[in-house]
Design a protein around this motif. Sequence first.
Motif, short mmCIF file in Angstrom:
data_model
loop_
_atom_site.label_atom_id
_atom_site.label_comp_id
_atom_site.label_asym_id
_atom_site.label_seq_id
_atom_site.Cartn_x
_atom_site.Cartn_y
_atom_site.Cartn_z
N LEU A 181 -8.41 -28.64 25.58
CA LEU A 181 -8.88 -28.89 26.95
C LEU A 181 -9.11 -27.53 27.60
N VAL A 182 -10.30 -27.33 28.13
CA VAL A 182 -10.62 -26.04 28.76
C VAL A 182 -10.91 -26.25 30.24
N VAL A 183 -10.41 -25.34 31.07
CA VAL A 183 -10.67 -25.37 32.51
C VAL A 183 -11.44 -24.09 32.85
N TYR A 184 -12.65 -24.25 33.37
CA TYR A 184 -13.53 -23.12 33.67
C TYR A 184 -13.55 -22.87 35.18
N ILE A 185 -13.44 -21.55 35.58
CA ILE A 185 -13.47 -21.15 36.99
C ILE A 185 -14.51 -20.05 37.13
N GLU A 186 -15.40 -20.21 38.11
CA GLU A 186 -16.48 -19.23 38.31
C GLU A 186 -15.93 -17.85 38.66
N HIS A 187 -14.82 -17.82 39.45
CA HIS A 187 -14.25 -16.52 39.86
C HIS A 187 -12.74 -16.60 39.77
N PHE A 188 -12.14 -15.61 39.16
CA PHE A 188 -10.70 -15.64 38.92
C PHE A 188 -9.89 -15.76 40.20
N SER A 189 -10.49 -15.35 41.34
CA SER A 189 -9.74 -15.42 42.61
C SER A 189 -9.51 -16.87 43.04
N ASN A 190 -10.32 -17.81 42.50
CA ASN A 190 -10.15 -19.23 42.85
C ASN A 190 -9.10 -19.93 41.98
N MET A 191 -8.50 -19.18 41.05
CA MET A 191 -7.51 -19.77 40.16
C MET A 191 -6.10 -19.49 40.67
N ASN A 192 -5.29 -20.54 40.67
CA ASN A 192 -3.89 -20.42 41.04
C ASN A 192 -3.08 -20.48 39.75
N THR A 193 -2.36 -19.40 39.44
CA THR A 193 -1.63 -19.35 38.18
C THR A 193 -0.55 -20.44 38.08
N GLN A 194 -0.09 -20.95 39.24
CA GLN A 194 0.91 -22.01 39.21
C GLN A 194 0.32 -23.33 38.69
N ASP A 195 -1.03 -23.43 38.79
CA ASP A 195 -1.68 -24.66 38.31
C ASP A 195 -1.56 -24.82 36.79
N GLN A 196 -1.30 -23.71 36.11
CA GLN A 196 -1.23 -23.77 34.65
C GLN A 196 -0.12 -24.72 34.18
N SER A 197 1.03 -24.67 34.83
CA SER A 197 2.14 -25.55 34.43
C SER A 197 1.83 -27.01 34.76
N ILE A 198 1.11 -27.23 35.90
CA ILE A 198 0.74 -28.62 36.25
C ILE A 198 -0.22 -29.19 35.21
N ILE A 199 -1.23 -28.36 34.85
CA ILE A 199 -2.20 -28.83 33.86
C ILE A 199 -1.54 -29.02 32.50
N ASN A 200 -0.55 -28.16 32.19
CA ASN A 200 0.21 -28.33 30.95
C ASN A 200 0.86 -29.71 30.90
N SER A 201 1.41 -30.14 32.04
CA SER A 201 2.04 -31.47 32.11
C SER A 201 1.01 -32.57 31.89
N LEU A 202 -0.19 -32.39 32.48
CA LEU A 202 -1.25 -33.38 32.30
C LEU A 202 -1.71 -33.43 30.84
N VAL A 203 -1.77 -32.26 30.18
CA VAL A 203 -2.16 -32.23 28.76
C VAL A 203 -1.10 -32.92 27.90
N ASN A 204 0.18 -32.75 28.27
CA ASN A 204 1.25 -33.46 27.54
C ASN A 204 1.08 -34.97 27.68
N ILE A 205 0.68 -35.41 28.89
CA ILE A 205 0.40 -36.84 29.09
C ILE A 205 -0.77 -37.27 28.22
N LEU A 206 -1.80 -36.40 28.15
CA LEU A 206 -2.96 -36.69 27.29
C LEU A 206 -2.53 -36.81 25.82
N ASN A 207 -1.69 -35.88 25.36
CA ASN A 207 -1.22 -35.92 23.97
C ASN A 207 -0.49 -37.23 23.67
N GLN A 208 0.40 -37.63 24.57
CA GLN A 208 1.15 -38.87 24.35
C GLN A 208 0.23 -40.08 24.44
#
Length: 563
Positions: free
Chosen positions: A188-215
Amino acid sequence: MSFYKQISVIALFFTIQILFFIPNYNNLFIITLKGLVSGGLVVVLFSYAFPGLLKNYTKRKNNLTEKRNNKEKNDYKIIDKKYKTLLSQIQEGIISTNNNYATGIYIYDQSSTEYTLKSSSDDCFANTLNGQNALFSDIISNNQSQIYNKKENDYNGWDELIDKANWTGSESLMGFPIRYQSNVIGALVVYIEHFSNMNTQDQSIINSLVNILNQGIVDIEESEVAIRSQINSNRIKDLFKDFDPESDLDTFFKSIKNVCRAIFKYDKLTISFASDKIDQLKVMVVDGFDEDADVGISYDCRNSILGLSFIDNKTIHYTDWRKEFPEMNRFDADSEDFIEFSTILSSPLREDGRSIGNISFERMGQYSFSDKEIEMLNMLSENVSKILGWIDIHQELNRSASRDGLTGLLNHKTFLSRFEKEITRSSRFDHQLGLIFFDIDKFKLVNDNYGHLYGDYVLEEVSRIISKNVRSIDIVGRYGGEEFSVLLVNTDINDCIPLAEKIVKKIAKKTYLKDGIAVNLTISAGMAGFPLHSDNIETLIAKADKAMYQTKQIGGNGVTIAE
């Protein structure tokens, strides 16, 4: 009533009229015509007296099949809907975290060796990616999610993944491996036009969503496996539904092969049965790789991996059987071996608990069979064993109905039926037939002097002598009492004489010894040929019978040809 039905009924009516008024000839044509008319009357009876009977049965059968097929299609539609809903929910969860994110979900396709886009929230993602894409290779090789910046991580794979004309270097990407059980199957890839729009804390949230996807993928796969298992079970059960005890074994074996192709993935299928020789198996069905043993070969199963399940009477499964059994061959020492087959799954076929053969699947390389495939093979072997048992019972019943209980020869009725078929075949191919009638001379004295048990012994011995001295294609019957009939297929009447004389001499030469009683006896023979003496069964029988009585009138122990 349709036009063709009207024509058929009219033709049947006039045929009956013809048969009613013509003399009672019993030649083959009239007998055949009467049989066809009788069959036609049965069809008319059921068509008009019970018009809905056959139609309703066929309709019910077709409806059941259609309902089951529709259910299977609907089940797969439900699975597909669940899968799409899962992907959509994961995407929505990511976008709700940050609406600057664009999401693409890729799954690896083994057949095309590419990553296929299964779902996306933006049309910037490519539909397929080369399996060697550098960016994806890095994502999948890591056990956890990674953040990539175009300027800092200028992989060649960016252009292939994202449809963008001009890069500024500020573009960023988060990559998350997608797993099924312990295997990485995509990303699963998440694309952002500019790095300033990315919140590094979102990585753990998306990780949880990917775990839900895996299950979720595991749950959906389990549902699909259950559906596929039910479909495969139905295929095996359909062997019963489609089983016709009147059909030959080749037809049944073809059905087994089709079921195997639908359920299992293999490089070679081999079905073998115990041969007449001890410790020998005979190959009856093969499929797949065709450069080794073929149908009809026999092999010694004592030192064969393909015979092991038969010897041990249990299912075997090895992914590297040569390591487990270095002294063994695939078939036997006399057969050419192919070392490419490393994996084997084999299950015995049984009758009353004892093994009578086996079904074996082989794969090139060390690719093990799944637990579900092993379960399906055991089910298949059990069902095939049951059907083979039914075939044996049916054939035994047919043998009992068509054979004389004392001698084992064809009984009177069956002999005449075979005679009719051979007359028809010989007429079509312009062949000749020889008919011989044998009758034991003065057999009544044997019964009167020594009893019927001794008389039965004599009948068995005489029938054995006759059977041993004719070819396997010839037809031998006990016509009645002490009278025997032999039909020599595709044989001129003159060529029948030496055979008849040999049988007469052998019967006269033998001493019939049982329970201290020793008797010598003779037999009389009469012969008639098709088409020399007649093309009619009744006439041929009458002439051969008359010729046989002419032999008796001159003292028996000889052969007479019809006039």
